[in-house]
Design an enzyme around this catalytic site. Sequence first.
Site, PDB file in Angstrom:
ATOM      1  N   LYS A  58       0.837  -1.209   0.000  1.00  0.00           N
ATOM      2  CA  LYS A  58       0.000   0.000   0.000  1.00  0.00           C
ATOM      3  C   LYS A  58       0.871   1.258   0.000  1.00  0.00           C
ATOM      4  O   LYS A  58       0.496   2.283  -0.590  1.00  0.00           O
ATOM      5  CB  LYS A  58      -0.941   0.011   1.201  1.00  0.00           C
ATOM      6  CG  LYS A  58      -2.300  -0.560   0.889  1.00  0.00           C
ATOM      7  CD  LYS A  58      -2.378  -2.075   0.840  1.00  0.00           C
ATOM      8  CE  LYS A  58      -2.424  -2.741  -0.477  1.00  0.00           C
ATOM      9  NZ  LYS A  58      -2.436  -4.216  -0.404  1.00  0.00           N
ATOM     10  N   GLY A 122       9.651 -22.181  15.281  1.00  0.00           N
ATOM     11  CA  GLY A 122       8.920 -22.999  16.263  1.00  0.00           C
ATOM     12  C   GLY A 122       8.576 -24.367  15.699  1.00  0.00           C
ATOM     13  O   GLY A 122       8.185 -24.488  14.532  1.00  0.00           O
ATOM     14  N   GLY A 193      -4.032 -12.140 -10.355  1.00  0.00           N
ATOM     15  CA  GLY A 193      -4.845 -12.093  -9.145  1.00  0.00           C
ATOM     16  C   GLY A 193      -4.571 -10.798  -8.410  1.00  0.00           C
ATOM     17  O   GLY A 193      -4.165  -9.791  -9.012  1.00  0.00           O
ATOM     18  N   VAL A 282       0.985 -16.716  -8.148  1.00  0.00           N
ATOM     19  CA  VAL A 282      -0.069 -17.646  -8.579  1.00  0.00           C
ATOM     20  C   VAL A 282      -0.757 -18.259  -7.356  1.00  0.00           C
ATOM     21  O   VAL A 282      -1.179 -19.401  -7.377  1.00  0.00           O
ATOM     22  CB  VAL A 282       0.525 -18.743  -9.496  1.00  0.00           C
ATOM     23  CG1 VAL A 282       0.963 -18.150 -10.821  1.00  0.00           C
ATOM     24  CG2 VAL A 282       1.688 -19.461  -8.816  1.00  0.00           C
ATOM     25  N   ARG A 284      -0.967 -18.597  -2.851  1.00  0.00           N
ATOM     26  CA  ARG A 284      -0.054 -18.843  -1.736  1.00  0.00           C
ATOM     27  C   ARG A 284      -0.374 -20.184  -1.072  1.00  0.00           C
ATOM     28  O   ARG A 284      -1.497 -20.669  -1.129  1.00  0.00           O
ATOM     29  CB  ARG A 284      -0.137 -17.687  -0.728  1.00  0.00           C
ATOM     30  CG  ARG A 284       0.382 -16.381  -1.356  1.00  0.00           C
ATOM     31  CD  ARG A 284       0.263 -15.201  -0.422  1.00  0.00           C
ATOM     32  NE  ARG A 284       1.054 -15.287   0.773  1.00  0.00           N
ATOM     33  CZ  ARG A 284       2.346 -14.941   0.863  1.00  0.00           C
ATOM     34  NH1 ARG A 284       2.998 -14.505  -0.201  1.00  0.00           N
ATOM     35  NH2 ARG A 284       2.989 -15.035   2.018  1.00  0.00           N
ATOM     36  N   ASP A 324      -3.911 -17.499   7.463  1.00  0.00           N
ATOM     37  CA  ASP A 324      -3.554 -18.069   6.154  1.00  0.00           C
ATOM     38  C   ASP A 324      -3.188 -19.553   6.194  1.00  0.00           C
ATOM     39  O   ASP A 324      -3.245 -20.221   5.158  1.00  0.00           O
ATOM     40  CB  ASP A 324      -2.336 -17.324   5.577  1.00  0.00           C
ATOM     41  CG  ASP A 324      -2.719 -16.031   4.873  1.00  0.00           C
ATOM     42  OD1 ASP A 324      -3.862 -15.564   5.057  1.00  0.00           O
ATOM     43  OD2 ASP A 324      -1.855 -15.487   4.150  1.00  0.00           O
ATOM     44  N   HIS A 456     -23.353  15.371   1.836  1.00  0.00           N
ATOM     45  CA  HIS A 456     -23.222  15.828   0.453  1.00  0.00           C
ATOM     46  C   HIS A 456     -22.190  16.942   0.384  1.00  0.00           C
ATOM     47  O   HIS A 456     -22.206  17.840   1.215  1.00  0.00           O
ATOM     48  CB  HIS A 456     -24.559  16.362  -0.055  1.00  0.00           C
ATOM     49  CG  HIS A 456     -24.441  16.956  -1.436  1.00  0.00           C
ATOM     50  ND1 HIS A 456     -24.327  16.158  -2.556  1.00  0.00           N
ATOM     51  CD2 HIS A 456     -24.392  18.249  -1.861  1.00  0.00           C
ATOM     52  CE1 HIS A 456     -24.224  16.941  -3.618  1.00  0.00           C
ATOM     53  NE2 HIS A 456     -24.248  18.211  -3.229  1.00  0.00           N
TER      54      HIS A 456
END
Length: 477
Positions: A58, A122, A193, A282, A284, A324, A456
Amino acid sequence: MPQNFDVLVIGAGPGGYVAAIRAAQLGFKVACVDEFKNPAGQPSLGGTCLNVGCIPSKALLESSENFARAAHGFAAHGIAVDGLRFDAGQMQARKNEIVTKLTQGIAFLFKKNKITSLHGHGRMLGREGEVWQVEVNCDEAREVAAARHVILATGSKPRMLPGVEIDNVRVLDNAGALALDAVPARLGVIGAGVIGLELGSVWRRLGAEVTLLEAMPAFLPAADQAVAREALRLFTRDHGLKIQTGVEIQSVKAGQEEVIVHWKSAKDGEQTATFDKLLVCVGRAPNVEGLLADGVALQRDERGFVVVDETGRTSLPDVWAIGDVTPGPMLAHRASEEGVAVAERIAGQKPHVDFSCIPWVMYTSPEIAWVGKTEQQLQAEGVDYKKGQFPFAANGRALALGESAGFVKMLACAKTDRILGVHAIGPMASELIAEAVVAMEFKASSEDIARIVHAHPSLSEALHEAALGCDKRGLHS
Ligand code: FAD
Ligand code: NAI
């Protein structure tokens, strides 16, 4: 003697560090093990997100967008810029500063919450009685920590293409593409992607010729197809990205100076493309390498993800997994909310994460954001729905910003009027979607949004108009 903890978290990404903080807030004695090192070889908390993902991407998107605005957008405002140029090194330095600030911020939060931060790899050794033993290896040093509960938050790593080696010199993964200190003249990207489009946009805006080679015949199949069509049109027509879909990669040959990619597609037949750099993104894969000692029989699915139930419990007692490394959308905010929920469950609470209301955002130009179902999903499910759509071209604030491409679309149940999905492509879609997320979380109807007073001129009026459109009473369309 091993150090003893109530909760030991493996991985300090947005899943793991948040889980550790929440567990500490709940009164547990907590340790968090993380092995990530920054390019200077220093431990750096925050995982993929802070170090080589959300945050650095970002930062570079913002820098490159500012350059693109000055180069192409300012003239319409009557602002002339002579001798415009950029310093890629300074962009990288700014990005690195942001990363350092945030990763050090996590170290501070760990101290503040009395969380023991263990640097190293770990590995779950096994369970003695009710206590898990976890080995932490750092270079030559080895220690063992023990904890009743273990939270696996080891995240993900780039999926590899067979026969393609990432050297981060010529063939790059996300980390390499975020660290370039000069703009490649020709950047190839395998995979159109989220990473391909975001990082492809960064280097395109700074002058690279960017070609994306995508396997799927459809562009952005997970997005609402009206949004995907608009995105393809704007990315290719206005932003100069070259996007080839339905591509089969035949070979990738990296040389000293360039990378040669052979590909074919039904439309274009056999093709050869030569690039200065090639980004491979492509998808993860879960990070489980070296995580389990022999005999620790953690159930994983056919793609290697750690199997969890809806509460985050794995197949092993008192071992939880979030983010993930588990199946589901690979998003930082999903990981964090799961981290909070698991910590609270360990404390005996009954938290709830609403997976049907997770926002998706792509920080391209224009931005894309959505929550809930797409029109195609509703059609496939046979749901009777109505829709309202409003173009930013008729929104005063968007015109004033000079960013009037795109639209907001709302989908609502034809019978109950409950909002089922909101899809936006346009300026600040990332921020606009928050209102839709709140509305859907509170089970709002399109009528609810239609009756709310929106400031507005603001971009949020486009969402208001889309809601009005569900009842065919749009005021400005
Ligand atoms: P991770 O962030 O991957 O953290 C896992 C940590 O565990 C890492 O530090 C890893 O080194 C460590 N680890 C792994 N195994 C071990 C072990 N055995 N011992 C010790 N430590 C270990 N998501 C968004 O929501 N918004 C975005 O804008 C966004 N942009 C992205 C841009 C890019 C380029 C990429 C690559 C990803 C982006 N994502 C974004 C996805 C987001 O980064 C991930 O969904 C998120 O980081 C997952 O968090 P996590 O805690 O599960 O794992
Ligand atoms: P992705 O799943 O978004 O895209 C990968 C693309 O590569 C897909 O379109 C896929 O069809 C294509 N592909 C797969 N194999 C291919 C092949 N052999 N040849 C050509 N194309 C091929 O995965 P990506 O971009 O790697 O990102 C990983 C994850 O990181 C995302 O799924 C997302 O969850 C997360 N992320 C989120 C961001 C955000 O929230 N703004 C930004 C960047 C990443």
